[in-house]
Write a protein that holds these residues in place. Structure first.
Motif, PDB file in Angstrom:
ATOM      1  N   SER A 136       0.800  -1.222   0.000  1.00 25.37           N
ATOM      2  CA  SER A 136       0.000   0.000   0.000  1.00 25.37           C
ATOM      3  C   SER A 136       0.831   1.270   0.000  1.00 25.37           C
ATOM      4  CB  SER A 136      -0.930   0.013   1.222  1.00 25.37           C
ATOM      5  OG  SER A 136      -0.183   0.070   2.417  1.00 25.37           O
ATOM      6  N   SER A 137       2.146   1.161   0.243  1.00 23.84           N
ATOM      7  CA  SER A 137       2.998   2.348   0.282  1.00 23.84           C
ATOM      8  C   SER A 137       3.695   2.623  -1.040  1.00 23.84           C
ATOM      9  CB  SER A 137       4.075   2.178   1.366  1.00 23.84           C
ATOM     10  OG  SER A 137       4.950   1.106   1.045  1.00 23.84           O
ATOM     11  N   GLY A 138       3.543   1.721  -2.021  1.00 26.37           N
ATOM     12  CA  GLY A 138       4.205   1.907  -3.313  1.00 26.37           C
ATOM     13  C   GLY A 138       5.539   1.213  -3.427  1.00 26.37           C
ATOM     14  N   GLN A 139       6.043   0.626  -2.326  1.00 26.32           N
ATOM     15  CA  GLN A 139       7.379   0.029  -2.382  1.00 26.32           C
ATOM     16  C   GLN A 139       7.445  -1.154  -3.335  1.00 26.32           C
ATOM     17  OE1 GLN A 139       9.359  -0.887   1.233  1.00 26.32           O
ATOM     18  NE2 GLN A 139       9.530   1.226   1.852  1.00 26.32           N
ATOM     19  N   GLN A 140       6.443  -2.024  -3.292  1.00 25.03           N
ATOM     20  CA  GLN A 140       6.511  -3.201  -4.164  1.00 25.03           C
ATOM     21  C   GLN A 140       6.437  -2.805  -5.638  1.00 25.03           C
ATOM     22  OE1 GLN A 140       3.539  -6.028  -2.895  1.00 25.03           O
ATOM     23  NE2 GLN A 140       4.641  -6.553  -1.017  1.00 25.03           N
ATOM     24  N   TRP A 141       5.689  -1.750  -5.940  1.00 26.04           N
ATOM     25  CA  TRP A 141       5.573  -1.345  -7.342  1.00 26.04           C
ATOM     26  C   TRP A 141       6.860  -0.724  -7.851  1.00 26.04           C
ATOM     27  CZ3 TRP A 141       1.962  -2.799 -10.639  1.00 26.04           C
ATOM     28  CH2 TRP A 141       1.977  -2.221 -11.909  1.00 26.04           C
ATOM     29  N   GLU A 142       7.561   0.014  -6.999  1.00 27.67           N
ATOM     30  CA  GLU A 142       8.767   0.716  -7.442  1.00 27.67           C
ATOM     31  C   GLU A 142      10.008  -0.177  -7.427  1.00 27.67           C
ATOM     32  OE1 GLU A 142       8.550   3.471  -8.769  1.00 27.67           O
ATOM     33  OE2 GLU A 142       6.659   4.268  -8.071  1.00 27.67           O
ATOM     34  N   GLN A 143       9.928  -1.340  -6.786  1.00 30.06           N
ATOM     35  CA  GLN A 143      11.101  -2.217  -6.701  1.00 30.06           C
ATOM     36  C   GLN A 143      11.324  -2.944  -8.021  1.00 30.06           C
ATOM     37  OE1 GLN A 143      13.427  -2.786  -4.364  1.00 30.06           O
ATOM     38  NE2 GLN A 143      14.391  -4.284  -5.694  1.00 30.06           N
ATOM     39  N   PRO A 144      12.395  -2.640  -8.731  1.00 28.66           N
ATOM     40  CA  PRO A 144      12.645  -3.360  -9.984  1.00 28.66           C
ATOM     41  C   PRO A 144      13.119  -4.772  -9.697  1.00 28.66           C
ATOM     42  CG  PRO A 144      14.460  -1.886  -9.520  1.00 28.66           C
ATOM     43  CD  PRO A 144      13.428  -1.631  -8.456  1.00 28.66           C
ATOM     44  N   GLY A 145      12.859  -5.683 -10.607  1.00 26.07           N
ATOM     45  CA  GLY A 145      13.259  -7.055 -10.348  1.00 26.07           C
ATOM     46  C   GLY A 145      13.192  -7.934 -11.565  1.00 26.07           C
ATOM     47  N   TRP A 146      12.776  -9.168 -11.357  1.00 29.14           N
ATOM     48  CA  TRP A 146      12.905 -10.181 -12.396  1.00 29.14           C
ATOM     49  C   TRP A 146      11.807 -10.118 -13.453  1.00 29.14           C
ATOM     50  CZ3 TRP A 146       8.867 -13.743 -12.585  1.00 29.14           C
ATOM     51  CH2 TRP A 146       8.025 -13.763 -11.467  1.00 29.14           C
ATOM     52  N   ARG A 147      10.816  -9.251 -13.276  1.00 26.83           N
ATOM     53  CA  ARG A 147       9.757  -9.105 -14.276  1.00 26.83           C
ATOM     54  C   ARG A 147       9.148  -7.721 -14.114  1.00 26.83           C
ATOM     55  NH1 ARG A 147       5.503  -8.838 -11.121  1.00 26.83           N
ATOM     56  NH2 ARG A 147       5.161 -10.277  -9.399  1.00 26.83           N
ATOM     57  N   PRO A 148       8.419  -7.227 -15.115  1.00 25.81           N
ATOM     58  CA  PRO A 148       7.705  -5.956 -14.943  1.00 25.81           C
ATOM     59  C   PRO A 148       6.637  -6.102 -13.867  1.00 25.81           C
ATOM     60  CG  PRO A 148       7.827  -6.594 -17.261  1.00 25.81           C
ATOM     61  CD  PRO A 148       8.274  -7.781 -16.479  1.00 25.81           C
ATOM     62  N   GLY A 149       6.293  -4.992 -13.220  1.00 23.37           N
ATOM     63  CA  GLY A 149       5.252  -5.019 -12.205  1.00 23.37           C
ATOM     64  C   GLY A 149       5.814  -5.127 -10.796  1.00 23.37           C
ATOM     65  N   PRO A 150       4.934  -5.277  -9.815  1.00 29.40           N
ATOM     66  CA  PRO A 150       5.367  -5.239  -8.418  1.00 29.40           C
ATOM     67  C   PRO A 150       6.204  -6.449  -8.015  1.00 29.40           C
ATOM     68  CG  PRO A 150       3.034  -5.780  -8.568  1.00 29.40           C
ATOM     69  CD  PRO A 150       3.466  -5.388  -9.935  1.00 29.40           C
ATOM     70  N   ILE A 151       7.134  -6.200  -7.087  1.00 29.68           N
ATOM     71  CA  ILE A 151       8.051  -7.225  -6.588  1.00 29.68           C
ATOM     72  C   ILE A 151       8.008  -7.217  -5.061  1.00 29.68           C
ATOM     73  CG2 ILE A 151      10.469  -7.968  -6.458  1.00 29.68           C
ATOM     74  CD1 ILE A 151       9.369  -8.281  -9.239  1.00 29.68           C
ATOM     75  N   PHE A 152       7.884  -8.385  -4.455  1.00 26.73           N
ATOM     76  CA  PHE A 152       7.915  -8.481  -2.990  1.00 26.73           C
ATOM     77  C   PHE A 152       9.323  -8.200  -2.479  1.00 26.73           C
ATOM     78  CE2 PHE A 152       8.748 -11.059   0.816  1.00 26.73           C
ATOM     79  CZ  PHE A 152       7.822 -10.498   1.681  1.00 26.73           C
ATOM     80  N   LEU A 153       9.428  -7.388  -1.425  1.00 22.87           N
ATOM     81  CA  LEU A 153      10.723  -7.067  -0.820  1.00 22.87           C
ATOM     82  C   LEU A 153      10.992  -8.056   0.308  1.00 22.87           C
ATOM     83  CD1 LEU A 153       9.632  -4.301  -2.070  1.00 22.87           C
ATOM     84  CD2 LEU A 153      11.173  -3.199  -0.455  1.00 22.87           C
ATOM     85  N   HIS A 154      12.092  -8.775   0.241  1.00 20.93           N
ATOM     86  CA  HIS A 154      12.400  -9.746   1.284  1.00 20.93           C
ATOM     87  C   HIS A 154      12.748  -9.051   2.593  1.00 20.93           C
ATOM     88  CE1 HIS A 154      12.152 -13.352  -1.168  1.00 20.93           C
ATOM     89  NE2 HIS A 154      12.744 -12.674  -2.131  1.00 20.93           N
ATOM     90  N   MET A 155      13.367  -7.896   2.528  1.00 19.93           N
ATOM     91  CA  MET A 155      13.630  -7.136   3.753  1.00 19.93           C
ATOM     92  C   MET A 155      12.346  -6.428   4.187  1.00 19.93           C
ATOM     93  SD  MET A 155      16.210  -3.935   4.361  1.00 19.93           S
ATOM     94  CE  MET A 155      16.224  -3.020   5.897  1.00 19.93           C
ATOM     95  N   PRO A 156      11.912  -6.583   5.436  1.00 22.44           N
ATOM     96  CA  PRO A 156      10.685  -5.912   5.902  1.00 22.44           C
ATOM     97  C   PRO A 156      10.930  -4.428   6.146  1.00 22.44           C
ATOM     98  CG  PRO A 156      11.687  -7.114   7.717  1.00 22.44           C
ATOM     99  CD  PRO A 156      12.503  -7.441   6.492  1.00 22.44           C
TER     100      PRO A 156
END
Length: 387
Positions: A136-156
């Motif tokens: 809900s804070s936008g972090q998953q959407w802004e995190q670039p990663g292995w595919r387009p779109g939101p990425i789960f952040l392993h660090m809380p």
């Protein structure tokens, strides 16, 4: 020797990561922390991390849904300097122990709330956990990663940010109390912890192009940082920093004896693609070299590098200075026996902090603490919810 916060009593009603770890930073600087748990104990006790996060404090159970529990808790609050809670806004008020109620009778009390969302936020009424605040804070959407779109952040990250906001707010309010004589309500949240950790990616997001996102990717396909981890001989690894702040005497490729592909092979490739092509050549060269010898040669030529080791190596075979600074310690857990844990992370040389004991068992100090505030031994079971 007394700690810096000797004489300060904190009631810890927080669950999860942010509150318990934020309070830990205060507990091990000398504060007397009493963990107030519901009957049956904090539901997060099942997590291994709690063995560290809730050490250095005493535990009591208290049924805040009973009249006896609320009455006894108010007596306990009258002996405290600080209260930390992590319920949704309004929950403590409904239990009869919110800030307005307690603060009216206890004007010196510093009351710290750390819910998932601040009061008035559109999601404040919902149950909130770290992963949901990431979303809900936008972090998953802004995190670039292995595919387009939101990425789960392993660090809380929302919780990790709040860890520092909790003690900062509490200490600021205690200092203010020295001047004004009054406590106050301190409020932060996991959402504000997430905003504390805004990154350079957020700063550039509006103008960033595709190549920028590829270079900064943190997962797969590997970006500029992920691609700088190399395997050496004997299946050992190093991480080479992309910057050291020093002018290198030799380049990494000169040390490894690697030459770039012909210019025609690089033409038209994106920076990330060129990086991957060069790293394929470097990886073969790294595997021919012993890790420690290569680390020494890189450092001698002003190239920042470090061996990649496991957490087991870091904690069981630490540098002697880590032992001397108390950064790696053994704590005797009442259920599991000796545990290797991280030590006190802040050094005050005039009033040094210390670990004040392992994680207590649920309600271990019921008789001890409740008797301190005048609860009769026969009434402890009613207050503690039968624990």
């Amino acid at each position: 020797m007394a700690g810096a916060l000797d004489g300060i009593r904190i009631l810890d009603l927080s669950w999860g990561i942010a509150g318990p770890l934020g309070v830990l930073l205060l507990a091990e600087q000398g504060a007397d922390v009493i963990k107030v748990e519901p009957p049956g104990g904090d539901p997060f006790r099942m997590y291994d991390g709690y063995k560290v996060w809730t050490r250095s404090r005493r535990s009591v159970t208290c049924d805040l849904k009973s009249e006896a529990g609320v009455a006894a808790f108010r007596k306990l609050a009258a002996t405290a300097d600080v209260l930390v809670e992590s319920f949704r806004p309004g929950v403590m008020d409904r239990l009869g122990v919110g800030y307005d109620s307690l603060g009216a009778d206890l004007p010196r009390l510093v009351y710290c709330s750390v819910p998932a969302y601040p009061p008035g936020h559109r999601l404040a009424h919902r149950p909130g956990y770290d992963a949901l605040v990431q979303a809900s804070s936008g972090q998953q959407w802004e995190q670039p990663g292995w595919r387009p779109g939101p990425i789960f952040l392993h660090m809380p990250m929302p919780s990790m940010g709040s860890i520092f906001l909790v003690p900062s707010g509490v200490l600021a309010a205690l200092i203010s109390r020295e001047r004004t004589g009054r406590g106050q309500h301190v409020s932060t949240s996991l959402l504000q912890g997430a905003f504390l950790y805004t990154t350079q990616i957020w700063q550039h997001i509006e103008k960033a192009n595709a190549a920028f996102h590829e270079l900064m990717g943190k997962s797969y396909p590997p970006g500029v940082h992920q691609g700088m981890i190399f395997e050496c001989a004997d299946h050992e690894f190093v991480h080479v920093s992309v910057m050291s702040g020093l002018a290198p005497k030799k380049t990494m490729d000169e040390i490894l004896g690697v030459t770039p592909p012909p210019a025609d092979q690089l033409e038209g490739l994106l920076p990330l693609q060129q990086q991957v092509l060069m790293n394929d050549r470097r990886r073969d060269a790294f595997k021919e070299r012993k890790r420690e010898e290569l680390v020494d040669e890189f450092q001698a030529n002003n190239i920042a590098v470090e061996s990649v080791i496991t957490m087991e190596e870091a904690l069981t075979r630490p540098h002697p200075q880590l032992d001397a600074n108390g950064m790696v310690v053994t704590v005797d857990d009442p259920d599991l026996g000796p545990l290797i844990q991280v030590g006190v992370p802040i050094n005050l040389f005039g009033t040094p902090g210390e670990i004040r004991g392992p994680q207590p068992r649920v309600g271990e100090h019921n008789v001890e603490v409740w008797s301190e505030v005048g609860v009769d031994a026969g009434d402890v079971a009613a207050v503690a919810g039968g624990a």
